[in-house]
Write a protein that holds these residues in place. Structure first.
Motif, PDB file in Angstrom:
ATOM      1  N   ILE A   1       0.773  -1.116   0.018  1.00  0.00           N
ATOM      2  CA  ILE A   1      -0.171   0.075   0.192  1.00  0.00           C
ATOM      3  C   ILE A   1       0.803   1.186  -0.023  1.00  0.00           C
ATOM      4  O   ILE A   1       1.550   1.578   0.772  1.00  0.00           O
ATOM      5  CB  ILE A   1      -0.817   0.102   1.130  1.00  0.00           C
ATOM      6  CG1 ILE A   1      -1.709  -1.186   1.071  1.00  0.00           C
ATOM      7  CG2 ILE A   1      -1.830   1.262   1.282  1.00  0.00           C
ATOM      8  CD1 ILE A   1      -2.552  -1.331   2.645  1.00  0.00           C
ATOM      9  N   ARG A   2       0.715   2.101  -0.997  1.00  0.00           N
ATOM     10  CA  ARG A   2       1.600   3.357  -1.322  1.00  0.00           C
ATOM     11  C   ARG A   2       0.911   4.739  -0.844  1.00  0.00           C
ATOM     12  O   ARG A   2      -0.321   4.351  -1.497  1.00  0.00           O
ATOM     13  CB  ARG A   2       2.165   3.099  -2.520  1.00  0.00           C
ATOM     14  CG  ARG A   2       3.102   2.018  -3.034  1.00  0.00           C
ATOM     15  CD  ARG A   2       3.507   2.377  -4.323  1.00  0.00           C
ATOM     16  NE  ARG A   2       4.162   0.829  -4.878  1.00  0.00           N
ATOM     17  CZ  ARG A   2       5.204   0.490  -4.709  1.00  0.00           C
ATOM     18  NH1 ARG A   2       6.354   1.150  -4.076  1.00  0.00           N
ATOM     19  NH2 ARG A   2       5.647  -0.514  -5.340  1.00  0.00           N
TER      20      ARG A   2
ATOM     21  N   GLU B   1       1.635  13.397   2.271  1.00  0.00           N
ATOM     22  CA  GLU B   1       0.512  14.185   2.713  1.00  0.00           C
ATOM     23  C   GLU B   1      -0.657  13.369   3.307  1.00  0.00           C
ATOM     24  O   GLU B   1      -1.333  13.688   4.473  1.00  0.00           O
ATOM     25  CB  GLU B   1      -0.393  14.846   1.608  1.00  0.00           C
ATOM     26  CG  GLU B   1       0.728  15.914   0.927  1.00  0.00           C
ATOM     27  CD  GLU B   1       1.469  15.360  -0.091  1.00  0.00           C
ATOM     28  OE1 GLU B   1       1.068  14.513  -0.704  1.00  0.00           O
ATOM     29  OE2 GLU B   1       2.605  15.894  -0.544  1.00  0.00           O
ATOM     30  N   THR B   2      -0.869  12.125   2.712  1.00  0.00           N
ATOM     31  CA  THR B   2      -1.830  11.270   3.304  1.00  0.00           C
ATOM     32  C   THR B   2      -1.475  10.586   4.750  1.00  0.00           C
ATOM     33  O   THR B   2      -2.031  10.465   5.599  1.00  0.00           O
ATOM     34  CB  THR B   2      -2.155  10.151   2.272  1.00  0.00           C
ATOM     35  OG1 THR B   2      -2.491  10.638   1.042  1.00  0.00           O
ATOM     36  CG2 THR B   2      -3.032   9.215   2.675  1.00  0.00           C
ATOM     37  N   ALA B   3       0.088  10.261   4.763  1.00  0.00           N
ATOM     38  CA  ALA B   3       0.508   9.761   6.042  1.00  0.00           C
ATOM     39  C   ALA B   3       0.416  10.802   7.185  1.00  0.00           C
ATOM     40  O   ALA B   3       0.004  10.570   8.225  1.00  0.00           O
ATOM     41  CB  ALA B   3       2.023   9.397   5.710  1.00  0.00           C
ATOM     42  N   LEU B   4       0.480  12.023   6.903  1.00  0.00           N
ATOM     43  CA  LEU B   4       0.247  13.104   7.768  1.00  0.00           C
ATOM     44  C   LEU B   4      -1.089  13.314   8.164  1.00  0.00           C
ATOM     45  O   LEU B   4      -1.361  13.418   9.217  1.00  0.00           O
ATOM     46  CB  LEU B   4       0.888  14.495   7.119  1.00  0.00           C
ATOM     47  CG  LEU B   4       0.611  15.584   8.123  1.00  0.00           C
ATOM     48  CD1 LEU B   4       1.546  15.475   9.306  1.00  0.00           C
ATOM     49  CD2 LEU B   4       1.075  17.117   7.513  1.00  0.00           C
TER      50      LEU B   4
ATOM     51  N   ASN C   1       4.691  -6.850   6.985  1.00  0.00           N
ATOM     52  CA  ASN C   1       4.316  -7.949   6.944  1.00  0.00           C
ATOM     53  C   ASN C   1       4.908  -8.494   5.592  1.00  0.00           C
ATOM     54  O   ASN C   1       5.349  -9.698   5.426  1.00  0.00           O
ATOM     55  CB  ASN C   1       2.820  -8.261   7.017  1.00  0.00           C
ATOM     56  CG  ASN C   1       2.828  -9.722   7.307  1.00  0.00           C
ATOM     57  OD1 ASN C   1       3.675 -10.368   7.694  1.00  0.00           O
ATOM     58  ND2 ASN C   1       1.326 -10.092   7.019  1.00  0.00           N
ATOM     59  N   GLY C   2       4.326  -7.683   4.579  1.00  0.00           N
ATOM     60  CA  GLY C   2       4.849  -8.082   3.067  1.00  0.00           C
ATOM     61  C   GLY C   2       6.478  -8.099   2.899  1.00  0.00           C
ATOM     62  O   GLY C   2       6.943  -8.978   2.161  1.00  0.00           O
TER      63      GLY C   2
ATOM     64  N   ILE D   1      -1.393   2.917  11.154  1.00  0.00           N
ATOM     65  CA  ILE D   1      -0.554   1.937  11.907  1.00  0.00           C
ATOM     66  C   ILE D   1      -0.912   0.591  11.065  1.00  0.00           C
ATOM     67  O   ILE D   1      -0.028  -0.426  10.808  1.00  0.00           O
ATOM     68  CB  ILE D   1      -1.081   1.786  13.442  1.00  0.00           C
ATOM     69  CG1 ILE D   1      -0.345   2.754  14.258  1.00  0.00           C
ATOM     70  CG2 ILE D   1      -0.453   0.392  13.929  1.00  0.00           C
ATOM     71  CD1 ILE D   1       1.143   3.321  14.291  1.00  0.00           C
ATOM     72  N   ASP D   2      -2.225   0.290  10.825  1.00  0.00           N
ATOM     73  CA  ASP D   2      -2.687  -0.823  10.091  1.00  0.00           C
ATOM     74  C   ASP D   2      -1.965  -1.004   8.774  1.00  0.00           C
ATOM     75  O   ASP D   2      -1.386  -2.141   8.193  1.00  0.00           O
ATOM     76  CB  ASP D   2      -4.185  -0.856   9.878  1.00  0.00           C
ATOM     77  CG  ASP D   2      -4.964  -1.240  11.258  1.00  0.00           C
ATOM     78  OD1 ASP D   2      -4.075  -1.515  12.114  1.00  0.00           O
ATOM     79  OD2 ASP D   2      -6.250  -0.931  11.141  1.00  0.00           O
ATOM     80  N   ILE D   3      -1.741   0.251   7.943  1.00  0.00           N
ATOM     81  CA  ILE D   3      -1.269   0.366   6.573  1.00  0.00           C
ATOM     82  C   ILE D   3       0.355   0.011   6.990  1.00  0.00           C
ATOM     83  O   ILE D   3       0.912  -1.019   6.031  1.00  0.00           O
ATOM     84  CB  ILE D   3      -1.350   1.740   6.025  1.00  0.00           C
ATOM     85  CG1 ILE D   3      -2.775   1.872   5.443  1.00  0.00           C
ATOM     86  CG2 ILE D   3      -0.348   1.814   4.573  1.00  0.00           C
ATOM     87  CD1 ILE D   3      -3.243   3.134   5.050  1.00  0.00           C
ATOM     88  N   ASP D   4       1.195   0.551   7.719  1.00  0.00           N
ATOM     89  CA  ASP D   4       2.394   0.181   7.845  1.00  0.00           C
ATOM     90  C   ASP D   4       2.648  -1.412   8.475  1.00  0.00           C
ATOM     91  O   ASP D   4       3.532  -1.940   8.020  1.00  0.00           O
ATOM     92  CB  ASP D   4       3.053   0.976   9.385  1.00  0.00           C
ATOM     93  CG  ASP D   4       4.397   0.983   9.120  1.00  0.00           C
ATOM     94  OD1 ASP D   4       5.228   1.053   8.116  1.00  0.00           O
ATOM     95  OD2 ASP D   4       4.964   0.946  10.456  1.00  0.00           O
TER      96      ASP D   4
END
Length: 69
Positions: free
Chosen positions: A34-35, A39-42, A61-62, A53-56
């Motif tokens: 997931i990229r 700005e989205t991370a902020l 995991n991948g 946290i879930d995306i990270d």
């Protein structure tokens, strides 16, 4: 008309499903990184920290399974 069907069914691969075990799916099957833009991370850090946290965790995991570098 029945002869071609009988010949096709007598091929060596026609009963392979009965004698071979199914292959185990790769741990990476269907797993895509997931990229997100900075700005989205902020935005996620400010408004939906759990989603960030879930995306990270998903990406980590991948990476740990060798799906990508």
């Amino acid at each position: 008309m029945l002869v071609p069907g009988a010949v096709g069914m007598s091929g060596c691969g026609s009963t392979r499903w009965a004698t071979e075990r199914p292959q185990v799916a790769s741990a990476c099957a269907g797993w895509n990184k997931i990229r997100i833009k900075p700005e989205t991370a902020l935005y996620l850090a400010r408004n939906d920290f759990a989603a960030g946290i879930d995306i990270d965790a998903h990406n980590l995991n991948g990476q740990n399974n060798g799906c990508w570098k």
